[in-house]
Design a protein around this motif. Structure first.
Motif, PDB file in Angstrom:
ATOM      1  N   UNK A 148      80.993  22.716  13.991  1.00  0.00           N
ATOM      2  CA  UNK A 148      81.709  23.938  14.358  1.00  0.00           C
ATOM      3  C   UNK A 148      80.776  25.118  14.311  1.00  0.00           C
ATOM      4  N   UNK A 149      81.232  26.232  14.867  1.00  0.00           N
ATOM      5  CA  UNK A 149      80.452  27.464  14.762  1.00  0.00           C
ATOM      6  C   UNK A 149      81.333  28.657  15.107  1.00  0.00           C
ATOM      7  N   UNK A 150      80.785  29.837  14.877  1.00  0.00           N
ATOM      8  CA  UNK A 150      81.549  31.047  15.178  1.00  0.00           C
ATOM      9  C   UNK A 150      81.650  31.286  16.681  1.00  0.00           C
ATOM     10  N   UNK A 151      82.747  31.886  17.088  1.00  0.00           N
ATOM     11  CA  UNK A 151      82.898  32.328  18.475  1.00  0.00           C
ATOM     12  C   UNK A 151      81.992  33.524  18.694  1.00  0.00           C
ATOM     13  N   UNK A 152      81.197  33.443  19.759  1.00  0.00           N
ATOM     14  CA  UNK A 152      80.272  34.561  20.022  1.00  0.00           C
ATOM     15  C   UNK A 152      80.929  35.590  20.912  1.00  0.00           C
ATOM     16  N   UNK A 153      80.240  36.718  21.045  1.00  0.00           N
ATOM     17  CA  UNK A 153      80.873  37.884  21.666  1.00  0.00           C
ATOM     18  C   UNK A 153      81.512  37.567  23.016  1.00  0.00           C
ATOM     19  N   UNK A 154      82.788  37.884  23.098  1.00  0.00           N
ATOM     20  CA  UNK A 154      83.573  37.747  24.314  1.00  0.00           C
ATOM     21  C   UNK A 154      83.491  36.343  24.904  1.00  0.00           C
ATOM     22  N   UNK A 155      83.323  35.351  24.052  1.00  0.00           N
ATOM     23  CA  UNK A 155      83.415  33.971  24.513  1.00  0.00           C
ATOM     24  C   UNK A 155      84.818  33.448  24.258  1.00  0.00           C
ATOM     25  N   UNK A 187      76.049  19.126  18.242  1.00  0.00           N
ATOM     26  CA  UNK A 187      76.212  17.683  18.357  1.00  0.00           C
ATOM     27  C   UNK A 187      75.098  17.092  19.224  1.00  0.00           C
ATOM     28  N   UNK A 188      74.579  17.906  20.139  1.00  0.00           N
ATOM     29  CA  UNK A 188      73.458  17.444  20.945  1.00  0.00           C
ATOM     30  C   UNK A 188      73.844  16.512  22.072  1.00  0.00           C
ATOM     31  N   UNK A 189      75.004  16.736  22.679  1.00  0.00           N
ATOM     32  CA  UNK A 189      75.399  15.921  23.831  1.00  0.00           C
ATOM     33  C   UNK A 189      75.764  16.826  25.000  1.00  0.00           C
ATOM     34  N   UNK A 190      75.858  16.227  26.174  1.00  0.00           N
ATOM     35  CA  UNK A 190      76.143  17.000  27.383  1.00  0.00           C
ATOM     36  C   UNK A 190      77.357  16.431  28.092  1.00  0.00           C
ATOM     37  N   UNK A 191      78.531  16.577  27.521  1.00  0.00           N
ATOM     38  CA  UNK A 191      79.705  16.030  28.204  1.00  0.00           C
ATOM     39  C   UNK A 191      80.066  16.917  29.378  1.00  0.00           C
ATOM     40  N   UNK A 192      80.859  16.361  30.292  1.00  0.00           N
ATOM     41  CA  UNK A 192      81.365  17.204  31.375  1.00  0.00           C
ATOM     42  C   UNK A 192      82.503  18.050  30.840  1.00  0.00           C
ATOM     43  N   UNK A 193      83.535  18.181  31.635  1.00  0.00           N
ATOM     44  CA  UNK A 193      84.679  18.971  31.203  1.00  0.00           C
ATOM     45  C   UNK A 193      85.405  18.249  30.072  1.00  0.00           C
ATOM     46  N   UNK A 194      85.548  18.926  28.944  1.00  0.00           N
ATOM     47  CA  UNK A 194      86.300  18.329  27.845  1.00  0.00           C
ATOM     48  C   UNK A 194      87.628  19.050  27.721  1.00  0.00           C
ATOM     49  N   UNK A 195      88.571  18.397  27.035  1.00  0.00           N
ATOM     50  CA  UNK A 195      89.905  18.971  26.885  1.00  0.00           C
ATOM     51  C   UNK A 195      90.217  19.126  25.400  1.00  0.00           C
ATOM     52  N   UNK A 196      89.761  20.250  24.814  1.00  0.00           N
ATOM     53  CA  UNK A 196      90.033  20.436  23.392  1.00  0.00           C
ATOM     54  C   UNK A 196      91.522  20.684  23.181  1.00  0.00           C
ATOM     55  N   UNK A 198      87.057  27.533  24.639  1.00  0.00           N
ATOM     56  CA  UNK A 198      86.483  26.449  25.450  1.00  0.00           C
ATOM     57  C   UNK A 198      84.960  26.560  25.519  1.00  0.00           C
ATOM     58  N   UNK A 199      84.462  27.795  25.702  1.00  0.00           N
ATOM     59  CA  UNK A 199      83.013  27.981  25.759  1.00  0.00           C
ATOM     60  C   UNK A 199      82.370  27.649  24.422  1.00  0.00           C
ATOM     61  N   UNK A 200      83.060  27.998  23.353  1.00  0.00           N
ATOM     62  CA  UNK A 200      82.535  27.702  22.029  1.00  0.00           C
ATOM     63  C   UNK A 200      82.502  26.193  21.787  1.00  0.00           C
ATOM     64  N   UNK A 201      83.548  25.505  22.244  1.00  0.00           N
ATOM     65  CA  UNK A 201      83.559  24.049  22.114  1.00  0.00           C
ATOM     66  C   UNK A 201      82.352  23.453  22.842  1.00  0.00           C
ATOM     67  N   UNK A 213      79.252  24.075  20.799  1.00  0.00           N
ATOM     68  CA  UNK A 213      79.150  23.208  19.624  1.00  0.00           C
ATOM     69  C   UNK A 213      78.683  21.820  20.054  1.00  0.00           C
ATOM     70  N   UNK A 214      79.275  21.308  21.122  1.00  0.00           N
ATOM     71  CA  UNK A 214      78.912  19.964  21.578  1.00  0.00           C
ATOM     72  C   UNK A 214      77.443  19.937  22.012  1.00  0.00           C
ATOM     73  N   UNK A 215      76.991  20.982  22.659  1.00  0.00           N
ATOM     74  CA  UNK A 215      75.626  21.016  23.150  1.00  0.00           C
ATOM     75  C   UNK A 215      74.641  21.231  22.004  1.00  0.00           C
ATOM     76  N   UNK A 216      74.857  22.296  21.225  1.00  0.00           N
ATOM     77  CA  UNK A 216      73.853  22.711  20.245  1.00  0.00           C
ATOM     78  C   UNK A 216      73.964  21.994  18.910  1.00  0.00           C
TER      79      UNK A 216
END
Lengths: 229, 229
Positions: free
Chosen positions: A48-55, A69-78, A58-61, A64-67
């Motif tokens: 997890x991580x903090x929501x960044x400015x005006x994000x 968890x280190x993966x590159x999923x397509x569209x996810x449905x949180x 979904x963008x935060x999810x 988190x997955x990219x930075x």
DNA sequence: GGAATAGTGTCTTTCAGACACTATCTG
DNA sequence: CAGATAGTGTCTGAAAGACACTATTCC
């Protein structure tokens, strides 16, 4: 007025993720949940991580997955699980956690940072001690929500064979049933399961023929795709 | 590290409330939802406000009910509906809304600021134009969540006669059925309804006698209380 | 044919939905 | 008694759960 609004203290808002997948083991399919080691407070926790400015969430999810968890999923449905708002839940600062669950097919998780921890029949993480913060509650909420989606609903209305998309179509009824059994942690009768699912599946056709799985032994099984989605 | 955390911009977090009640009109019981006039942006909206320093959602809900709605309910049970996170949803500032629904018995709402707007069978507010911000979505989520709670669940397991506590026990099966009909916006058969509810109700006894309603005409009805709660 | 897996016929139980009846009060 | 409302007996149909059977492949 707008200036006024900014004067008041604001909470940090974090997005914590219960990342779930189903993978194949020697014992068949298993539901697992991603747990990571942390070092701010040391221990095991969900990514997890903090929501960044005006994000957005979904963008935060995605972040988190990219930075983390280190993966590159397509569209996810949180899916929103709960909001954790105890002002003292994080020693460091006033932080509100917006907990979500994310379901991913296992191949997408190759190389993910952390461990995929099995889940017990009762819906807890197998082995080891508790997670940091209130993350055990997030895990419980994620699993019970997931199981609800895979349980048979009222009537036959709107059954989705694989609501979270763990399986890549086409699949056989057998594969679909093993998936359901892994998710809900219980066994299902193959006959009743087939009758429930068939109205929401269509056989894969090629040149007017029903396509069969070219598996190993036994009678080949029909391959299906979900009718919607 | 803790100092670092405070450096990043943080969103304002608001709690917006879909306040629902059921009241008696000439046409029988009606489900209604509280809508207020606003003047920052001018229009009709749900009551809500920002979370203040190190407060919880529950405390903020209490504050909204006290200061914005002008009522003094006891313990309320807010239910999380959705999180609205579009950074542009509020022109004035970066604001995230944590939308909740709150159900209250009508007597508690006497003198409440705003209008109690009836709800259509389709689950929309009756009459007039849209609400400010994304509040129409909150309304839709609140009503569909409410109706789900009052719908008959799988099997007889854990039916709560009046999950949101609109009615003050004891009540007759007739009163309970009118409540359900008002909430779900549809009619129910009295016989089937009685059979569904009776396992979760117990008749009120006094001196070894079942207490009956001393209503108006017709055969007096048995008074019940929910078994749990 | 035998082993293995896929798929179906059908019985039972449960329960919602529906109709029609009986019960108990007031005036 | 009539009128009104409360409450129940019972049939039907849908569907889940369970058992046993048939079907199709490979060896």
């Amino acid at each position: 007025m707008a200036a006024d609004l900014e004067r008041f203290p604001r909470p940090g808002v974090t997005v914590d993720l219960a990342l779930m997948t189903v993978l194949e083991t020697d014992d068949g399919l298993e539901l697992r949940l991603l747990v990571q080691e942390r070092h701010d407070p040391t221990g095991r926790a969900l990514p997890g991580r903090f929501i960044r400015e005006r994000q957005t969430v979904a963008e935060t999810v995605d972040g988190v997955l990219r930075d983390k968890v280190g993966i590159q999923p397509g569209a996810v449905e949180p899916r929103l699980l709960r909001v954790f708002d105890d002002p003292d839940r994080d020693d460091r600062t006033w932080a509100i956690s917006v907990a979500h669950s994310v379901s991913l097919p296992h191949p997408v998780l190759t190389g993910a940072v952390g461990h995929l921890v099995p889940v017990t029949q009762r819906g807890r993480l197998k082995g080891q001690g508790p997670l940091l913060f209130d993350h055990d509650e997030i895990v419980a909420a994620a699993i019970s929500g997931l199981r609800e989606r895979y349980e048979i609903r009222q009537r036959y209305v709107d059954v989705r064979p694989d609501p979270d998309g763990f399986l890549k179509p086409p699949y056989t009824l057998h594969q679909l049933r093993l998936l359901h059994e892994a998710v809900i942690g219980d066994e299902l009768h193959k006959d009743n399961f087939a009758r429930r699912m068939k109205p929401f599946l269509r056989p894969v056709m090629r040149r007017g023929q029903v396509v069969k799985s070219s598996d190993t032994v036994g009678r080949p099984a029909t391959l299906y795709r979900p009718i919607k989605g």
